[in-house]
Design an enzyme around this catalytic site. Structure first.
Site, PDB file in Angstrom:
ATOM      1  N   TRP A   1     -74.004  23.620  26.571  1.00 42.14           N
ATOM      2  CA  TRP A   1     -73.215  22.642  25.551  1.00 42.14           C
ATOM      3  C   TRP A   1     -73.708  21.128  26.035  1.00 42.14           C
ATOM      4  O   TRP A   1     -73.867  20.781  27.053  1.00 42.14           O
ATOM      5  CB  TRP A   1     -71.722  22.718  25.941  1.00 42.14           C
ATOM      6  CG  TRP A   1     -70.973  21.713  25.245  1.00 42.14           C
ATOM      7  CD1 TRP A   1     -70.641  20.527  25.789  1.00 42.14           C
ATOM      8  CD2 TRP A   1     -70.433  21.703  24.027  1.00 42.14           C
ATOM      9  NE1 TRP A   1     -69.813  19.745  25.011  1.00 42.14           N
ATOM     10  CE2 TRP A   1     -69.564  20.326  23.956  1.00 42.14           C
ATOM     11  CE3 TRP A   1     -70.226  22.349  22.803  1.00 42.14           C
ATOM     12  CZ2 TRP A   1     -68.862  19.885  22.771  1.00 42.14           C
ATOM     13  CZ3 TRP A   1     -69.447  22.070  21.829  1.00 42.14           C
ATOM     14  CH2 TRP A   1     -69.029  20.838  21.904  1.00 42.14           C
ATOM     15  N   MET A   2     -73.867  20.322  24.814  1.00 37.49           N
ATOM     16  CA  MET A   2     -74.298  18.978  24.676  1.00 37.49           C
ATOM     17  C   MET A   2     -73.009  18.110  24.156  1.00 37.49           C
ATOM     18  O   MET A   2     -72.881  18.555  23.084  1.00 37.49           O
ATOM     19  CB  MET A   2     -75.494  18.691  24.541  1.00 37.49           C
ATOM     20  CG  MET A   2     -75.939  17.100  23.905  1.00 37.49           C
ATOM     21  SD  MET A   2     -77.387  16.935  23.200  1.00 37.49           S
ATOM     22  CE  MET A   2     -78.669  16.839  24.513  1.00 37.49           C
ATOM     23  N   ASN A   3     -72.434  16.929  24.666  1.00 37.97           N
ATOM     24  CA  ASN A   3     -71.771  16.121  23.881  1.00 37.97           C
ATOM     25  C   ASN A   3     -72.377  14.684  23.827  1.00 37.97           C
ATOM     26  O   ASN A   3     -73.616  14.583  23.937  1.00 37.97           O
ATOM     27  CB  ASN A   3     -70.591  16.105  23.667  1.00 37.97           C
ATOM     28  CG  ASN A   3     -69.681  16.148  24.976  1.00 37.97           C
ATOM     29  OD1 ASN A   3     -69.537  16.873  25.748  1.00 37.97           O
ATOM     30  ND2 ASN A   3     -68.993  14.972  25.076  1.00 37.97           N
ATOM     31  N   ASP A   4     -71.700  13.724  24.155  1.00 41.06           N
ATOM     32  CA  ASP A   4     -72.059  12.240  24.112  1.00 41.06           C
ATOM     33  C   ASP A   4     -73.492  11.977  24.759  1.00 41.06           C
ATOM     34  O   ASP A   4     -73.501  12.261  25.890  1.00 41.06           O
ATOM     35  CB  ASP A   4     -70.939  11.505  24.820  1.00 41.06           C
ATOM     36  CG  ASP A   4     -69.632  11.563  24.263  1.00 41.06           C
ATOM     37  OD1 ASP A   4     -69.355  12.414  23.537  1.00 41.06           O
ATOM     38  OD2 ASP A   4     -68.557  10.779  24.893  1.00 41.06           O
TER      39      ASP A   4
ATOM     40  N   PHE B   1     -67.792  12.162  33.554  1.00 44.84           N
ATOM     41  CA  PHE B   1     -67.746  11.989  32.060  1.00 44.84           C
ATOM     42  C   PHE B   1     -68.859  10.963  31.781  1.00 44.84           C
ATOM     43  O   PHE B   1     -69.370  10.552  32.600  1.00 44.84           O
ATOM     44  CB  PHE B   1     -66.466  11.482  31.665  1.00 44.84           C
ATOM     45  CG  PHE B   1     -65.563  12.656  31.556  1.00 44.84           C
ATOM     46  CD1 PHE B   1     -65.636  13.959  31.727  1.00 44.84           C
ATOM     47  CD2 PHE B   1     -64.013  12.107  30.629  1.00 44.84           C
ATOM     48  CE1 PHE B   1     -64.579  14.799  31.518  1.00 44.84           C
ATOM     49  CE2 PHE B   1     -63.280  13.442  30.175  1.00 44.84           C
ATOM     50  CZ  PHE B   1     -63.683  14.845  30.776  1.00 44.84           C
ATOM     51  N   SER B   2     -68.804  10.310  30.625  1.00 49.81           N
ATOM     52  CA  SER B   2     -69.632   9.390  29.896  1.00 49.81           C
ATOM     53  C   SER B   2     -69.994   8.160  30.618  1.00 49.81           C
ATOM     54  O   SER B   2     -68.774   7.927  31.456  1.00 49.81           O
ATOM     55  CB  SER B   2     -69.626   8.954  28.314  1.00 49.81           C
ATOM     56  OG  SER B   2     -69.564  10.019  27.654  1.00 49.81           O
TER      57      SER B   2
ATOM     58  N   ARG C   1     -62.437   5.033  30.317  1.00 48.97           N
ATOM     59  CA  ARG C   1     -63.567   5.626  30.569  1.00 48.97           C
ATOM     60  C   ARG C   1     -64.599   4.987  29.618  1.00 48.97           C
ATOM     61  O   ARG C   1     -64.553   4.106  28.984  1.00 48.97           O
ATOM     62  CB  ARG C   1     -63.473   7.018  30.147  1.00 48.97           C
ATOM     63  CG  ARG C   1     -62.715   7.273  28.793  1.00 48.97           C
ATOM     64  CD  ARG C   1     -62.667   8.907  28.434  1.00 48.97           C
ATOM     65  NE  ARG C   1     -61.984   9.337  27.281  1.00 48.97           N
ATOM     66  CZ  ARG C   1     -60.862   9.305  27.041  1.00 48.97           C
ATOM     67  NH1 ARG C   1     -59.962   9.198  28.066  1.00 48.97           N
ATOM     68  NH2 ARG C   1     -60.407   9.544  25.908  1.00 48.97           N
TER      69      ARG C   1
ATOM     70  N   TRP D   1     -66.448  16.950  16.786  1.00 49.70           N
ATOM     71  CA  TRP D   1     -65.275  17.731  17.508  1.00 49.70           C
ATOM     72  C   TRP D   1     -64.362  18.401  16.549  1.00 49.70           C
ATOM     73  O   TRP D   1     -64.606  18.068  15.452  1.00 49.70           O
ATOM     74  CB  TRP D   1     -64.177  16.877  18.286  1.00 49.70           C
ATOM     75  CG  TRP D   1     -64.648  16.121  19.320  1.00 49.70           C
ATOM     76  CD1 TRP D   1     -65.309  14.669  19.439  1.00 49.70           C
ATOM     77  CD2 TRP D   1     -65.355  16.396  20.673  1.00 49.70           C
ATOM     78  NE1 TRP D   1     -65.643  14.403  20.553  1.00 49.70           N
ATOM     79  CE2 TRP D   1     -66.026  15.493  21.408  1.00 49.70           C
ATOM     80  CE3 TRP D   1     -65.371  17.812  21.240  1.00 49.70           C
ATOM     81  CZ2 TRP D   1     -66.350  15.607  22.653  1.00 49.70           C
ATOM     82  CZ3 TRP D   1     -65.763  17.949  22.637  1.00 49.70           C
ATOM     83  CH2 TRP D   1     -66.377  16.855  23.325  1.00 49.70           C
TER      84      TRP D   1
END
Ligand SMILES: *[C@@H]1O[C@H](CO)[C@@H](O)[C@H](O)[C@H]1NC(C)=O
Ligand SMILES: *[C@@H]1O[C@H](CO)[C@@H](O)[C@H](O)[C@H]1NC(C)=O
Length: 489
Positions: A58-61, A116-117, A178, A316
């Protein structure tokens, strides 16, 4: 020079932390073996040819989008062990030109904290990552977010700082604190961080530091008046063509007509900023950056006076069809941004032309005429904007999802319709070029209208290459290039 010395000192501090580094290195090595092994099981049908995607999982930001040590870097929120979101790692790729991407070892793996990012800065000797440590707690809301640092002297291997966290809490103690975006100016580092007020309105906080270790809170750069959501994630803040742009991803903005149709938004406020007062004065209301179905958490970098953006090419709370193939999520193409008439224009990065290869096709396409392509194509469409345009894009062997692109001069809106009832449309008044430039990859469409005043990024899932049908009551002029592979398959 001051910056350079402090970065080297930080790197030495991290290396001194040898005992836990050993376990950490072992886990990293095991992870790389796992990735190599797991890659064999990936079904390639939707794998992009020139967009960055995770090797597995999985990849996000996007994170740490930067030019450091002579290369572009793009990190990303990564969960290698499944194609759904899980405990966050940082994946990593580098590029000489923003179109060719090389996979590198996973840069950060979670320990007590999820990674996190965040962002990356550096000079020729050291690269520093600043990221959010998302940790579980015993009391409501059962998590805490603080800011951590990690260092690298080779741009590949990262060691977490011994003295983490470097920023332990938001001024109001909000647990949502964040996505630090750091930049340097003069003798200071600055960082913007996403957060919220006590009564659940999104806001962005501004800090500064001389050494990246000790941070001074300067101001609340901007906050929601209540209509712009309960949390502002992934902020970025930069000068563009003489103005300041606060880019962020607000959560909780209500749908309004054709606008804000994704679960979470990504957009910007244009204004002015003063480094003496640390005050941002908004001048233009929040606008979405991209009008497609899949665009989130955009981040930018500046190099030689040009400002480039990249975003997560997903959303999302939607079906990720590729998840059943062993991976999920990808990045958009990198775009160059300009400011014009109070809005951001986006064009594919100039080096995109280096992907072009034969065959090149050029000609007129009449009503109901069909052209077939491979999986990776660049299309230029020119038609008479005083008449209707309708183009249908489908797979040569069917599709899990297909798409219609439309223009009606009576309405004055460009439409992207995936046929699932979730239609995206937006007003378009060309400011120069009247051409549509369309980038198609194995499971994506990016439509750039004119000079980039309207852009749609949407995931689409054709099977066996692309098939274009002109459904317009007029012939359209088409020029197409097939595009070569520039990422690992
Ligand atoms: C989060 O944890 C840090 C310690 O790592 C602590 O100083 C801070 O107060 C905590 N924040 C909240 C909101 O509880
Ligand atoms: C998105 O999905 C998650 C998990 O199913 C759910 O908790 C959340 O409320 C959803 N968000 C929105 C805005 O629909």
């Amino acid at each position: 020079m001051i910056l350079r010395i402090s970065l080297i000192l930080l790197a030495l501090l991290a290396i001194a932390n040898t005992r836990s580094v050993k376990n950490y290195e072992t886990s990293k090595r095991e992870l790389e073996e796992y990735i190599r092994d797991k890659k064999k099981d990936i079904d390639p049908r939707f794998r992009p040819h020139y967009h960055l995607a995770p090797p597995v999982g999985w990849m996000n930001d996007p994170n740490g989008f930067s030019f450091v040590m002579g290369e572009f870097h793009l990190f990303y929120q990564y969960y290698p062990y499944d194609s759904v979101w899980g405990p966050m790692h940082w994946g990593h790729a580098s590029s000489p030109d923003l179109v060719h991407w090389k996979e590198l070892p996973t840069a950060l793996i979670p320990e007590d904290e999820q990674c996190f990012s965040g962002s990356a800065v550096g000079d020729s000797n050291t690269m520093v990552l600043m990221y959010t440590a998302h940790s579980a707690t015993d009391t409501r809301p059962y998590y805490n977010e603080t800011q951590y640092l990690a260092f690298s002297t080779d741009g590949v291997n990262f060691d977490k700082h011994r003295g983490n966290p470097v920023l332990a809490r938001a001024p109001n103690g909000s647990p949502d604190f964040r996505d630090p975006k750091v930049w340097g100016r003069g003798r200071y580092w600055y960082v913007v961080i996403g957060s919220k007020t006590d009564d659940e309105r999104g806001r962005v906080l501004l800090y500064r530091s001389t050494d990246l270790l000790n941070w001074e809170f300067l101001s609340v750069l901007a906050e929601s008046d209540g209509d712009l959501g309960y949390m502002w994630e992934c902020p970025d803040f930069f000068e563009l063509d003489g103005k300041w742009v606060l880019l962020m991803s607000p959560q909780g903005v209500e749908e309004k007509g054709d606008r804000y149709k994704n679960v979470y938004q990504n957009g910007y406020i244009i204004g002015d900023f003063n480094y003496e007062t640390h005050e941002f004065v908004p001048e233009v209301e929040f606008q979405e950056m991209d009008y497609g179905h899949d665009f989130y958490a955009a981040q930018t970098l500046e190099k030689e006076g040009r400002r480039y953006a990249v975003a997560w090419f997903n959303m999302w709370n939607v079906t990720h069809h590729e998840a059943e193939d062993g991976w999920a999520g990808m990045m958009t193409t990198v775009r160059e941004m300009r400011l014009f008439n109070n809005r951001i224009l986006m064009k594919p990065v100039e080096t995109t032309v280096n992907l072009r290869q034969e065959p090149k096709l050029e000609g007129q396409l009449y009503l109901n005429e069909v052209v077939e392509f491979g999986q990776a194509v660049e299309l230029f469409i020119d038609a008479d904007l005083d008449q209707k345009i309708e183009l249908h894009l489908d797979g040569r062997s069917g599709a899990l999802s297909k798409v219609w692109l439309r223009w009606d001069p009576q309405v004055g809106k460009v439409v992207v319709d995936r046929g699932d009832g979730d239609v995206r449309q937006v007003e378009w008044e060309p400011i120069g070029s009247r051409t549509w430039r369309i980038l198609l990859d194995a499971s994506s469409l990016e439509l750039f209208c004119g000079e980039g005043e309207v852009v749609f990024s949407s995931r689409v899932f054709p099977l066996g290459g692309w098939r274009l049908t002109n459904l317009s009551p007029q012939p359209v002029n088409m020029l197409s290039y097939s595009l070569r592979r520039s990422v690992a398959d």
